[in-house]
Each structure stands twice: as structure tokens, then as C-alpha cells.
Design an enzyme around this catalytic site. Sequence first.
Site, PDB file in Angstrom:
ATOM      1  N   ASN A  77       0.857  -1.219   0.026  1.00 15.76           N
ATOM      2  CA  ASN A  77       0.052  -0.020   0.054  1.00 15.76           C
ATOM      3  C   ASN A  77       0.828   1.148  -0.088  1.00 15.76           C
ATOM      4  O   ASN A  77       0.286   2.044   0.500  1.00 15.76           O
ATOM      5  CB  ASN A  77      -0.828  -0.073   1.125  1.00 15.76           C
ATOM      6  N   HIS A 163     -13.442  -2.482   7.792  1.00 16.37           N
ATOM      7  CA  HIS A 163     -12.146  -3.267   8.260  1.00 16.37           C
ATOM      8  C   HIS A 163     -12.390  -3.853   9.917  1.00 16.37           C
ATOM      9  O   HIS A 163     -13.088  -3.377  10.680  1.00 16.37           O
ATOM     10  CB  HIS A 163     -10.973  -1.887   8.534  1.00 16.37           C
ATOM     11  N   GLU A 209     -15.670   3.690   5.112  1.00 13.79           N
ATOM     12  CA  GLU A 209     -14.393   3.909   4.724  1.00 13.79           C
ATOM     13  C   GLU A 209     -14.695   4.839   3.125  1.00 13.79           C
ATOM     14  O   GLU A 209     -15.455   4.614   2.733  1.00 13.79           O
ATOM     15  CB  GLU A 209     -13.657   2.414   4.529  1.00 13.79           C
ATOM     16  N   SER A 213     -10.500  -1.330   0.854  1.00 12.62           N
ATOM     17  CA  SER A 213      -9.094  -1.804   0.548  1.00 12.62           C
ATOM     18  C   SER A 213      -9.208  -3.039  -0.059  1.00 12.62           C
ATOM     19  O   SER A 213      -8.168  -3.317  -1.013  1.00 12.62           O
ATOM     20  CB  SER A 213      -8.394  -2.094   2.016  1.00 12.62           C
ATOM     21  N   ASP A 238     -13.128   5.966   7.808  1.00 12.57           N
ATOM     22  CA  ASP A 238     -11.543   5.511   7.896  1.00 12.57           C
ATOM     23  C   ASP A 238     -11.057   5.993   6.682  1.00 12.57           C
ATOM     24  O   ASP A 238     -11.673   5.595   5.433  1.00 12.57           O
ATOM     25  CB  ASP A 238     -11.790   3.869   8.122  1.00 12.57           C
ATOM     26  N   HIS A 241      -6.865   4.192   3.291  1.00 14.34           N
ATOM     27  CA  HIS A 241      -6.327   4.060   1.888  1.00 14.34           C
ATOM     28  C   HIS A 241      -6.546   5.343   0.991  1.00 14.34           C
ATOM     29  O   HIS A 241      -6.095   5.198  -0.311  1.00 14.34           O
ATOM     30  CB  HIS A 241      -6.849   2.911   1.030  1.00 14.34           C
ATOM     31  N   LYS A 269       0.403   3.425   5.054  1.00 15.01           N
ATOM     32  CA  LYS A 269       0.122   3.127   3.399  1.00 15.01           C
ATOM     33  C   LYS A 269       0.824   4.327   2.693  1.00 15.01           C
ATOM     34  O   LYS A 269       1.979   4.546   2.441  1.00 15.01           O
ATOM     35  CB  LYS A 269      -1.379   3.055   3.112  1.00 15.01           C
TER      36      LYS A 269
END
Length: 414
Positions: A77, A163, A209, A213, A238, A241, A269
Amino acid sequence: MGTRSAGRLNAHHSAAAGLIQAHATGSELSWRAPLEAALEQLPADRRRQPRSWQPAGTAGLQCTTPGSGPLLDLASNDYLGLASHPALLEAAGQALQHEGVGAGASRLVSGGRGVHERLEEALANWLGRDRVLLFPSGFQANLAAVQALADRHTLVLADRLIHHSLLVGIRASGARLQRFAHNQLSDLEHRLQRARAEQPQRRLLVISESLFSMEGTSPELVELSALCERYGAALLLDEAHALGVLGPCGRGLGYGVDGVSLISGTFGKAFGSGGAFLAGDALVGEWLLQHSGPYRYTTALAPPLAAAALAALKQIQQHPERASQLLERAGRWRDRLEAAGWPRPPGCGPILPLLVGDNSRALALQQQLEQAGLLSVAIRPPTVPAGTARLRLVLRHDLPAGSLELLLRALGTP
Ligand SMILES: Cc1ncc(COP(=O)(O)O)c(C=O)c1O
């Protein structure tokens, strides 16, 4: 030592040894057996086998197993290729020399350093939020975030694919959990409506998120936050990413969106470092500082990591073109994969899952790519729902020219 006391000691020793022996035998029966049974039942294609890697040139990773060659990194990542950038190495090296390796204590004891404060302030300014608090990892930041916004009287409405760390946080908070269909705001609204009708005063928390991911997808964030505001629900986003890559100049999709109550970000990441943070308003920041166990009872973020994260932030601010070039590349890869007969990977970010379905087929595809010099990891249940194993292709800014052609050849679909 006299013989009498030595004898007494020996007697104690043998009595203790006997007890330990008896206890060990009893406890082996009670706690080892379920673990052994669970491991025995794990099918071979769901078994994980960690390997070790070392960076090999630009965007390359080499497995430390003897005889392995370098592979092009389509798995990690490190989206902007910052983990080995000279500016980060220099910053971490300086901090190492002047501040030491570890902070030695919690932030609220004696672990705080100037670099922590500088990083928190710089992030707060960058994200337009009142307060930022650092954590040693995103997993821990997520535990703290959920516990700040939910208690056992709260109803949490979470996207079905959030997650694992967020789910652990929900469990720890004691809140009731309902999961809404992935990115389906109509399903969320229906649940919000029902929750408000049932208990008008109930505390509600929505969790999502900004870049999932394993899916590569993002929610319609403006609509999501408007929904939360309409029903008086807090929104935890979140951005692990997305930060550094998505949103205005990499500031994430929650940037400038009013209804987002708390943002969780990680330095592991796009920031190429390690550690994490929460960003919110003054009230939530102060609550975390005064009440959060995951913030208080842990050693402060290692100073070299904090210094590297600060250097990464400067890189992201000074070079917004890296993120935009990465997104252009992601668009081109999606087009070519689709033209080659693959279902178009959803979303627009640097995560492009190739859905395979069967676990063994996904593993075979991973091996096929490795033989062609590419590393992309087969993601299987329980990380993703059963029957949806996939190859998770992750793009980085510093991939060499010709990487896409190499991939298409390796997939057998040039
Ligand atoms: C969406 C998401 N949130 C949080 C985390 C945890 O971040 P960290 O690696 O800093 O613990 C991850 C990492 O796997 C993640 O993918």
C-alpha cells in the site's frame, strides 16, 4: 545458604513443579484442543504462510527465500512510493539520532516529543480539523475512534465491508451493530429511519471507509454525510487508503465535508511510514485525550516514524501531481483490463481487485504472476466474503513503464 533453607527451597520447588505439571496437563486439555481442532479444519487454500521481503530497486520486492528473484510490487500500500524516499529516510535518521528509537512512555507520561506536536499541527491544518491525536497504529486508532463515539446504548450502522479493526472497536464499545449493504445509502437510510422511529433519543453512529481496501470502491460521501446529519448520527470515516491519494490534493474524500465527525488515517500506506491518527473537532479531540484507553495506555508513536510521516506529508503537499498521475494510471489500467475481458475493477483509486471467486484459482493466479515477475496477493476469506477470492492489484506511483503490458501478458490476456 544453609542446608535447611536449601532443603525447604527444594521442597518448594518440587511442590511448585508438581502443581505446574498438574495444571499444565489440565489446561492443555481445556485450551489447546480447540485451537488444534480449528487449525486441523482449516482448508489448505485458506492457510496463510508469511514470507519476508526486502526492497529491490524501484517498485520492486525480493523474497528472502534463497533462489527468489525480484518481483514488481503490485501488492503493498506504498501508493506513492514514499517508504524509501530520501526525504523520509533523512527525517527518520535525524530523529533516530536526536530522539532515540522509541518514545519510552505513553504520550501522557514522558513519551511526547516535539515531532509529535509538529505532526499533529501540520495534519490538523492540512485536513482543516481542530484537533489531531497520534496513535501507534491504525488498528488502535480505530478502536479509540469507535469507543469515543459509541457506548452500550448506541446503535452502530456500519457498512458490511468495514475493516476488522472497526468491528473489534464496535464489539469493545458494547454498542449494538447493524450492517448495511456495501455503499447502499438507501439501505442505510431505511435503517436510520427505523432506528429514529423506535428510539428518538438514541445515540447513532455510522461507520464507513472512503476507499475500501479489498474492493477499490468508495461511498457517495456528500450524500452519506447529509444522511447522517439528517438523522442526527455521528459519522466515522476511515480514510486509511484514501489519504495522500484521493480528494483535493490527497486530503481524502472527507475533506471539507461537514457531516464527517471523525476521520481515521494511517501512516502505514501512502505516507510510507507507520503509525496513525484521528482528526476531529475540539470536543472529540478533548474527549479522546481525557478518556481514551487506546490513546493513553500505550507507548507513544516512535519518533523516527513520526518524523518520517511529517516528511511524507510535506512530500504529498509539495507534489500533488504524484497522486493525480497515479489516478490517471489507475484509469488506464482499468480500461485495458476491461478491454482484455476482465470485469472492470470498480472505483477509481489505486486498488484494482480482479475477482476470481474460487480460493485455489486465486492462489494459482498469484503464482502465475509471480512466475512472470509480478507480486499481487490472492485475498481469500475470511478477509473477503466466501466465494469472492480475488487478486488484489495495487498500483504505485513509481511503477516502471511497461508494467501494465507485463501484467496483461502474465494474465494470458495481452
Ligand atoms: C481500512 C483500514 N483501516 C485501518 C487499518 C489499520 O491500519 P494500520 O496498518 O496502521 O494498523 C488498515 C490496515 O490494514 C486498513 O486497511
